[in-house]
Design a protein around this motif. Structure first.
Motif, PDB file in Angstrom:
ATOM      1  N   PRO A   1       0.801  -1.232   0.000  1.00  0.00           N
ATOM      2  CA  PRO A   1       0.000   0.000   0.000  1.00  0.00           C
ATOM      3  C   PRO A   1       0.828   1.274   0.000  1.00  0.00           C
ATOM      4  O   PRO A   1       0.482   2.244  -0.682  1.00  0.00           O
ATOM      5  CB  PRO A   1      -0.845  -0.142   1.267  1.00  0.00           C
ATOM      6  N   GLY A   2       1.908   1.311   0.763  1.00  0.00           N
ATOM      7  CA  GLY A   2       2.729   2.499   0.785  1.00  0.00           C
ATOM      8  C   GLY A   2       3.335   2.818  -0.569  1.00  0.00           C
ATOM      9  O   GLY A   2       3.452   3.986  -0.952  1.00  0.00           O
ATOM     10  N   ARG A   3       3.713   1.781  -1.286  1.00  0.00           N
ATOM     11  CA  ARG A   3       4.352   1.977  -2.583  1.00  0.00           C
ATOM     12  C   ARG A   3       3.377   2.509  -3.627  1.00  0.00           C
ATOM     13  O   ARG A   3       3.780   3.169  -4.586  1.00  0.00           O
ATOM     14  CB  ARG A   3       4.938   0.638  -3.063  1.00  0.00           C
ATOM     15  N   VAL A   4       2.085   2.238  -3.479  1.00  0.00           N
ATOM     16  CA  VAL A   4       1.106   2.596  -4.503  1.00  0.00           C
ATOM     17  C   VAL A   4       0.276   3.824  -4.126  1.00  0.00           C
ATOM     18  O   VAL A   4      -0.624   4.203  -4.867  1.00  0.00           O
ATOM     19  CB  VAL A   4       0.174   1.408  -4.835  1.00  0.00           C
ATOM     20  N   GLY A   5       0.560   4.431  -2.980  1.00  0.00           N
ATOM     21  CA  GLY A   5      -0.133   5.657  -2.617  1.00  0.00           C
ATOM     22  C   GLY A   5      -1.241   5.502  -1.609  1.00  0.00           C
ATOM     23  O   GLY A   5      -1.935   6.480  -1.310  1.00  0.00           O
ATOM     24  N   GLY A   6      -1.448   4.297  -1.082  1.00  0.00           N
ATOM     25  CA  GLY A   6      -2.440   4.130  -0.029  1.00  0.00           C
ATOM     26  C   GLY A   6      -3.330   2.917  -0.219  1.00  0.00           C
ATOM     27  O   GLY A   6      -3.267   2.201  -1.225  1.00  0.00           O
ATOM     28  N   TYR A   7      -4.182   2.692   0.771  1.00  0.00           N
ATOM     29  CA  TYR A   7      -5.014   1.484   0.790  1.00  0.00           C
ATOM     30  C   TYR A   7      -6.182   1.562  -0.196  1.00  0.00           C
ATOM     31  O   TYR A   7      -6.668   0.517  -0.652  1.00  0.00           O
ATOM     32  CB  TYR A   7      -5.510   1.225   2.218  1.00  0.00           C
ATOM     33  N   LEU A   8      -6.613   2.750  -0.549  1.00  0.00           N
ATOM     34  CA  LEU A   8      -7.691   2.854  -1.533  1.00  0.00           C
ATOM     35  C   LEU A   8      -7.180   2.475  -2.919  1.00  0.00           C
ATOM     36  O   LEU A   8      -7.862   1.761  -3.668  1.00  0.00           O
ATOM     37  CB  LEU A   8      -8.285   4.259  -1.525  1.00  0.00           C
ATOM     38  N   GLU A   9      -5.968   2.907  -3.268  1.00  0.00           N
ATOM     39  CA  GLU A   9      -5.385   2.493  -4.545  1.00  0.00           C
ATOM     40  C   GLU A   9      -5.004   1.018  -4.505  1.00  0.00           C
ATOM     41  O   GLU A   9      -5.137   0.308  -5.516  1.00  0.00           O
ATOM     42  CB  GLU A   9      -4.167   3.345  -4.885  1.00  0.00           C
ATOM     43  N   ALA A  10      -4.562   0.540  -3.355  1.00  0.00           N
ATOM     44  CA  ALA A  10      -4.249  -0.885  -3.217  1.00  0.00           C
ATOM     45  C   ALA A  10      -5.490  -1.732  -3.503  1.00  0.00           C
ATOM     46  O   ALA A  10      -5.404  -2.779  -4.153  1.00  0.00           O
ATOM     47  CB  ALA A  10      -3.713  -1.173  -1.822  1.00  0.00           C
ATOM     48  N   ARG A  11      -6.641  -1.280  -3.026  1.00  0.00           N
ATOM     49  CA  ARG A  11      -7.874  -2.012  -3.308  1.00  0.00           C
ATOM     50  C   ARG A  11      -8.207  -1.969  -4.797  1.00  0.00           C
ATOM     51  O   ARG A  11      -8.681  -2.958  -5.363  1.00  0.00           O
ATOM     52  CB  ARG A  11      -9.037  -1.442  -2.496  1.00  0.00           C
ATOM     53  N   ARG A  12      -7.936  -0.854  -5.454  1.00  0.00           N
ATOM     54  CA  ARG A  12      -8.176  -0.784  -6.903  1.00  0.00           C
ATOM     55  C   ARG A  12      -7.273  -1.759  -7.653  1.00  0.00           C
ATOM     56  O   ARG A  12      -7.698  -2.401  -8.618  1.00  0.00           O
ATOM     57  CB  ARG A  12      -7.956   0.645  -7.392  1.00  0.00           C
ATOM     58  N   ILE A  13      -6.028  -1.879  -7.222  1.00  0.00           N
ATOM     59  CA  ILE A  13      -5.117  -2.846  -7.847  1.00  0.00           C
ATOM     60  C   ILE A  13      -5.643  -4.257  -7.632  1.00  0.00           C
ATOM     61  O   ILE A  13      -5.650  -5.082  -8.560  1.00  0.00           O
ATOM     62  CB  ILE A  13      -3.700  -2.690  -7.267  1.00  0.00           C
ATOM     63  N   HIS A  14      -6.082  -4.552  -6.433  1.00  0.00           N
ATOM     64  CA  HIS A  14      -6.702  -5.851  -6.150  1.00  0.00           C
ATOM     65  C   HIS A  14      -7.848  -6.121  -7.115  1.00  0.00           C
ATOM     66  O   HIS A  14      -7.956  -7.208  -7.703  1.00  0.00           O
ATOM     67  CB  HIS A  14      -7.198  -5.862  -4.707  1.00  0.00           C
ATOM     68  N   ASP A  15      -8.707  -5.143  -7.318  1.00  0.00           N
ATOM     69  CA  ASP A  15      -9.873  -5.334  -8.174  1.00  0.00           C
ATOM     70  C   ASP A  15      -9.467  -5.575  -9.630  1.00  0.00           C
ATOM     71  O   ASP A  15     -10.062  -6.413 -10.323  1.00  0.00           O
ATOM     72  CB  ASP A  15     -10.798  -4.125  -8.079  1.00  0.00           C
ATOM     73  N   VAL A  16      -8.458  -4.834 -10.105  1.00  0.00           N
ATOM     74  CA  VAL A  16      -7.963  -5.035 -11.471  1.00  0.00           C
ATOM     75  C   VAL A  16      -7.417  -6.451 -11.628  1.00  0.00           C
ATOM     76  O   VAL A  16      -7.695  -7.140 -12.622  1.00  0.00           O
ATOM     77  CB  VAL A  16      -6.879  -3.989 -11.808  1.00  0.00           C
ATOM     78  N   CYS A  17      -6.625  -6.884 -10.657  1.00  0.00           N
ATOM     79  CA  CYS A  17      -6.029  -8.218 -10.745  1.00  0.00           C
ATOM     80  C   CYS A  17      -7.093  -9.311 -10.696  1.00  0.00           C
ATOM     81  O   CYS A  17      -7.025 -10.299 -11.451  1.00  0.00           O
ATOM     82  CB  CYS A  17      -5.003  -8.402  -9.625  1.00  0.00           C
ATOM     83  N   VAL A  18      -8.069  -9.162  -9.816  1.00  0.00           N
ATOM     84  CA  VAL A  18      -9.151 -10.145  -9.739  1.00  0.00           C
ATOM     85  C   VAL A  18      -9.890 -10.219 -11.075  1.00  0.00           C
ATOM     86  O   VAL A  18     -10.219 -11.314 -11.562  1.00  0.00           O
ATOM     87  CB  VAL A  18     -10.116  -9.793  -8.589  1.00  0.00           C
ATOM     88  N   ALA A  19     -10.129  -9.088 -11.693  1.00  0.00           N
ATOM     89  CA  ALA A  19     -10.832  -9.067 -12.979  1.00  0.00           C
ATOM     90  C   ALA A  19     -10.054  -9.797 -14.062  1.00  0.00           C
ATOM     91  O   ALA A  19     -10.648 -10.325 -15.012  1.00  0.00           O
ATOM     92  CB  ALA A  19     -11.100  -7.625 -13.400  1.00  0.00           C
ATOM     93  N   HIS A  20      -8.727  -9.837 -13.941  1.00  0.00           N
ATOM     94  CA  HIS A  20      -7.882 -10.514 -14.922  1.00  0.00           C
ATOM     95  C   HIS A  20      -7.457 -11.911 -14.475  1.00  0.00           C
ATOM     96  O   HIS A  20      -6.649 -12.557 -15.153  1.00  0.00           O
ATOM     97  CB  HIS A  20      -6.621  -9.678 -15.198  1.00  0.00           C
TER      98      HIS A  20
END
Length: 367
Positions: free
Chosen positions: A263-282
């Motif tokens: 989360p720290g590397r990507v700008g926070g937990y809200l963006e981390a959740r967006r990355i999670h969602d993108v990965c799940v979709a793929h």
């Protein structure tokens, strides 16, 4: 919410043992904490930047400076204050994701504490506990490595990650695999290799690793895609993934079969959740990396790791993996798992007496 002020606090946390990677050796953590105070609550965030710009361009002093001079004033001037307003308010300032993440986390913690809602529920967690892996640094000998791995397995960790670099890769992996058998095992290169090392890295294929993490430079997505075609060990990206957009690009190029979300590397937990969602979709599994966090950062990471797409044990180790005394009540491993905090916000807060003992500087910024 109304922002009354922000405290920047530096603490020094000695590690239980030196932790060596290809970026250098850490013996203590100089941690920057962010505390926001609103009209109704306060919240904490932890900046995961290192003391020098080795893992990333960010470092602790720079994070404190950009928060003080730019990010906090910009947030104070925003027309509304909640966690989802932090990102847009800070967008004009390039980079500094770790500093932004600490500020966003503190606001999110305060907001959720005021509302009596846990972070895990806010993010979409589906588990009450998460399986834990452990990251093992580069050792001075194979014997020392085997002793360390044996201790972690005895403690109950569900997955072992070995740091590797040129000259410390095939033989340590071989030794661990031969000595401990079919233990879930992965390796982390922290960008230590070149595309020309593909044939050498293919020598890791026979050991049945879960993944090889970030073998090449963080900007070399095409190189990772080519490497992925030349080895059978799944390639996982860490430093290359800075947003949901870069995650989507890496997946589309075939550069990432697995993604490590920090989360720290990507700008926070809200963006981390967006990355999670993108990965799940793929259909790409994710797992939660660690940055030697104190209990504050660990609580938030455990909440994130309880989302449904986190299919591999993360580096969400128990407190005693890194610190004899944590900033918060310690996280203790039970049957290879850590419980997801259920209290409002992060679900934990610093222990006052410990915080006083380890603090080296504080700065209050009234707004």
């Amino acid at each position: 919410m109304r922002l009354e002020g922000v405290e920047l606090r530096r603490v020094t946390m000695p590690l239980v043992a030196p932790f060596r990677t290809s970026f250098g050796t850490e013996t203590t953590r100089d941690v920057l904490l962010v505390r926001v105070v609103t009209g109704a609550a306060e919240g904490w965030g932890e900046c995961v930047a290192m003391s020098g710009p080795l893992y990333s361009p960010e470092y602790t002093e720079a994070a404190a400076d950009v928060l003080r001079r730019f990010l906090i004033p910009a947030l104070a001037a925003a027309p509304r204050l909640d966690a989802y307003a932090v990102g847009p308010a800070l967008t004009p300032f390039k980079g500094h994701r770790m500093a932004k993440a600490a500020l966003e986390t503190a606001v999110l913690d305060a907001e959720l504490r005021e509302q009596g809602r846990p972070l895990a529920r806010e993010l979409g967690a589906v588990h009450e506990r998460v399986p834990c892996g452990v990251s093992v640094g580069i050792m001075s000998s194979i014997g020392e490595l085997l002793d360390a791995v044996g201790g972690y397995l005895e403690a109950g960790y569900r997955r072992i990650k070995l740091k590797i670099e040129p000259g410390w890769d095939v033989e340590p992996v071989r030794a661990v695999r031969e000595h401990f058998g079919d233990v879930p095992l992965q390796v982390d290169a922290n960008t230590a290799y070149l595309p020309s090392d593909a044939r050498h890295l293919a020598r890791l294929d026979p050991f049945g690793l879960l993944l090889i993490e970030q073998p090449l430079d963080e900007e070399d997505l095409l190189g990772h895609a080519e490497l992925a075609r030349r080895i059978s060990t799944p390639v996982c990206l860490d430093e290359s993934i800075t947003s949901a957009r870069t995650a989507a690009a890496a997946i589309t190029l075939g550069a990432a079969a697995i993604v490590n979300v920090k989360p720290g590397r990507v700008g926070g937990y809200l963006e981390a959740r967006r990355i999670h969602d993108v990965c799940v979709a793929h259909g790409v599994p994710v797992w939660c990396g660690g940055m030697l966090e104190t209990g504050l950062g660990r609580a938030a990471n455990v909440a994130l790791a309880a989302l449904p797409g986190f299919l591999l044990p993360g580096d969400t180790s128990a407190s005693d993996r890194y610190y004899r005394t944590d900033l918060t009540a310690p996280f203790v491993l039970h049957d290879g798992h850590l419980p997801v905090p259920a209290g409002p916000g992060l679900g934990v807060e610093p222990l006052p007496e410990v915080l006083r003992e380890v603090s080296t500087a504080t700065e209050w910024i009234a707004l």
